[in-house]
Design an enzyme around this catalytic site. Structure first.
Site, mmCIF file in Angstrom:
data_model
loop_
_atom_site.group_PDB
_atom_site.id
_atom_site.type_symbol
_atom_site.label_atom_id
_atom_site.label_comp_id
_atom_site.label_asym_id
_atom_site.label_seq_id
_atom_site.Cartn_x
_atom_site.Cartn_y
_atom_site.Cartn_z
ATOM 1 C CD GLU A 1 45.512 93.052 -107.177
ATOM 2 O OE1 GLU A 1 45.826 92.291 -107.590
ATOM 3 O OE2 GLU A 1 44.148 93.865 -106.917
ATOM 4 C CG ASP B 1 47.693 89.544 -109.103
ATOM 5 O OD1 ASP B 1 46.217 89.963 -108.352
ATOM 6 O OD2 ASP B 1 47.502 91.186 -109.357
ATOM 7 C CB SER C 1 42.156 91.358 -107.811
ATOM 8 O OG SER C 1 41.825 92.789 -108.412
#
Length: 532
Positions: free
Chosen positions: A272, A276, A444
């Site tokens: 994650e 990002d 995401s």
């Protein structure tokens, strides 16, 4: 017992529990999936608790946000400084004195505030905390993708009634760290070549959204962007450097993060956090990038709350922030939701653009009194707040014209509609722990991509002497999605039952609850948002 009696001696109230109230009676206290209890915490163990102090002038703050975010307002773009915001919302002297006196009497140590003085974080022993907050009973829990340890209370806490005008809630008791639904799916099995692709890389993103090799930051402006990482998710600079070597060869870029705010752990990189950083810095290429690290490494911390507090404690912040996490709104107390909304208004008043992932379950689903309903993800969406005025025209038009609406019992037709915009979310390549990983998917992924594109637009605005975009939604809806590719086909998922059979809403012309106003077309979006 009258109020006067309740006001006599806060310390006595700590011990007696009389004249008390529950600030968060509707806060869910059931364990999230994947978490287990390890038993009662040691009474002498220390933990930190965060006290959200009652703010002043919240209605005035809301009015100012509307004024600085509405292009038709003479106040448009005239953002407040953090000091201006602090002067507006700072708790009253009575609130500050009352809460500090109460905590001092309870033996709270090492209390720290923020510039706006509306949060107070203190260290106490478990024994002191349970005396301070009657009803609370602290246990150790472990769970989440990284086996995170937290201390939480499975029982509701009480506060002295005398504190009702002064404290919104106490953080660190019930809410578990926010989760991401990011996933890695198997490589698609297709016959022939129809629909076959090798995954999403920065080159795919930049081509799809019409970004040329010249559409990068200048390196000379005071422009920056940021993403937030929670739940012991960390990025590694070495992964970012390798990612850019593999995928960043055709555009100018930065290969390292400019600043980490908070605690950046030494553990393994998380997919994650890696995603990002890598895609924010690929879409918003060559723009100074910060990472807010609120890993919740101390067991009493609420990482999302810690991030909000960091925003209230820095005068100079990046203009764009992307957050790829959320919670089921029904799992949160109304006091917490209202306060988070105020914190987001504080950011909007300062001209910050905050983007939140809307979740990967389409409309979502949960059961209420034996009936299925769609399930909002907070803070991207909400059933608690009414639909904002800037959405009224677009949402009303969709509800009156869509030929495929689900039954009205499944959704709140007067609530805050979402999403606002969209971007590719499926099949991304990410480098994590030196390994290239394919087929990473979720909103995401979409969130940092759109955030990076807005950072590029801010770059042009700043170089032209204009303020950054700030809270974009009022302008986005006023301009009816100009500068975006309208997505008019496809539906998203929802409840697997006989009535809707897994189908949520469907796309159509203009705004819709599947892709919002659509996906970015950079040259057109820049032209739309550059002036005024």
């Amino acid at each position: 017992m009258g109020l006067q009696a309740c006001l006599l001696g806060l310390f006595a109230l700590i011990l007696s529990g009389k004249c008390s109230y529950s600030p968060e009676p509707d806060q869910r206290r059931t364990l999230p999936p994947g978490w287990v209890s390890l038993g009662r915490a040691d009474p002498e163990e220390e933990l930190s608790l965060t006290f959200a102090l009652r703010q002043q002038n919240v209605e005035r703050l809301s009015e100012l946000v509307q004024a600085v975010s509405d292009p038709s307002s003479p106040q448009y773009g005239k953002y407040l400084t953090l000091e201006n915001v602090a002067d507006l919302v700072r708790p009253s002297p009575l609130t500050l004195h009352t809460v500090q006196k109460w905590l001092l009497a309870a033996g709270a140590q090492k209390c720290h505030s923020v510039i706006t003085q509306d949060f107070l974080t203190c260290w106490l022993s478990i024994r002191q905390a349970e005396l301070l907050l009657p009803g609370a009973e602290f246990h150790h829990y472990v769970g989440g993708p990284t086996e995170t340890h937290v201390v939480r209370s499975p029982h509701p806490y009480q506060l002295p009634q005398a504190l009702a005008p002064h404290v919104d809630f106490v953080g660190g008791l019930h809410r578990f760290p926010p989760t991401s639904s990011l996933r890695q799916r198997p490589e698609p099995q297709v016959t022939g070549t129809v629909g076959l692709h090798l995954g999403v890389t920065p080159s795919v993103i930049r081509k799809r959204y019409n970004l040329t090799s010249q559409d990068v930051g200048s390196g000379t402006s005071n422009n920056s962007q940021a993403c937030a990482q929670f739940l012991e998710q960390y990025f590694h600079d070495s992964d970012l450097a390798q990612f850019m070597r593999l995928f960043g060869g055709n555009f100018a870029h930065q290969a390292s993060v400019a600043r980490v705010v908070g605690q950046q752990g030494r553990g393994r990189a998380g997919i994650e956090a890696s995603l990002d950083v890598q895609y924010l810095m690929s879409a918003g290429a060559n723009i100074s990038t910060w990472v807010y690290s609120s890993p919740g490494r101390h067991e009493g911390q609420e990482p999302f709350l810690q991030w909000l507090m960091l925003l209230s404690n820095e005068s100079a912040l990046p203009h764009v922030h992307t957050v790829s996490y959320g919670d089921d709104e029904d799992s949160l107390s109304s006091a917490y939701i209202q306060r988070v909304n105020t914190e987001l208004m504080k950011a909007a008043a300062r001209g910050l653009t905050l983007l939140f992932a809307s979740g990967d379950s389409g409309a979502g689903c949960w059961s209420v009194s034996g009936r299925h309903q769609f399930r909002p993800t907070f803070p991207a969406s909400s059933n608690v707040f009414p639909r904002p005025s800037y959405q009224e025209e677009a949402v009303t038009k969709f509800l009156s014209s869509s030929p495929h609406l689900p039954p009205s019992s499944y959704f709140n037709a007067s609530g805050r509609a979402y999403p606002d915009v969209a971007a590719l979310s499926d099949g991304y390549w990410v480098v994590s722990n030196r390994v290239p990983i394919p087929w990473v998917s979720g909103t995401s992924a979409s969130t940092p991509v759109f955030g990076g594109i807005l950072s590029l637009i801010n770059e042009h605005r700043i170089l032209s002497g204009r303020p950054p975009l700030g809270f974009l939604n009022p302008r986005l809806y006023q301009q009816h999605g100009a500068g975006l590719f309208d997505v008019t086909r496809g539906c998203h998922e929802s409840c697997l039952d006989e009535e809707v059979e897994g189908q949520g809403f469907c796309s159509g012309p203009g705004w819709d609850p599947v892709t919002g106003w659509g996906t970015p077309n950079f040259p057109a979006l820049l032209k739309t948002l550059l002036n005024p």
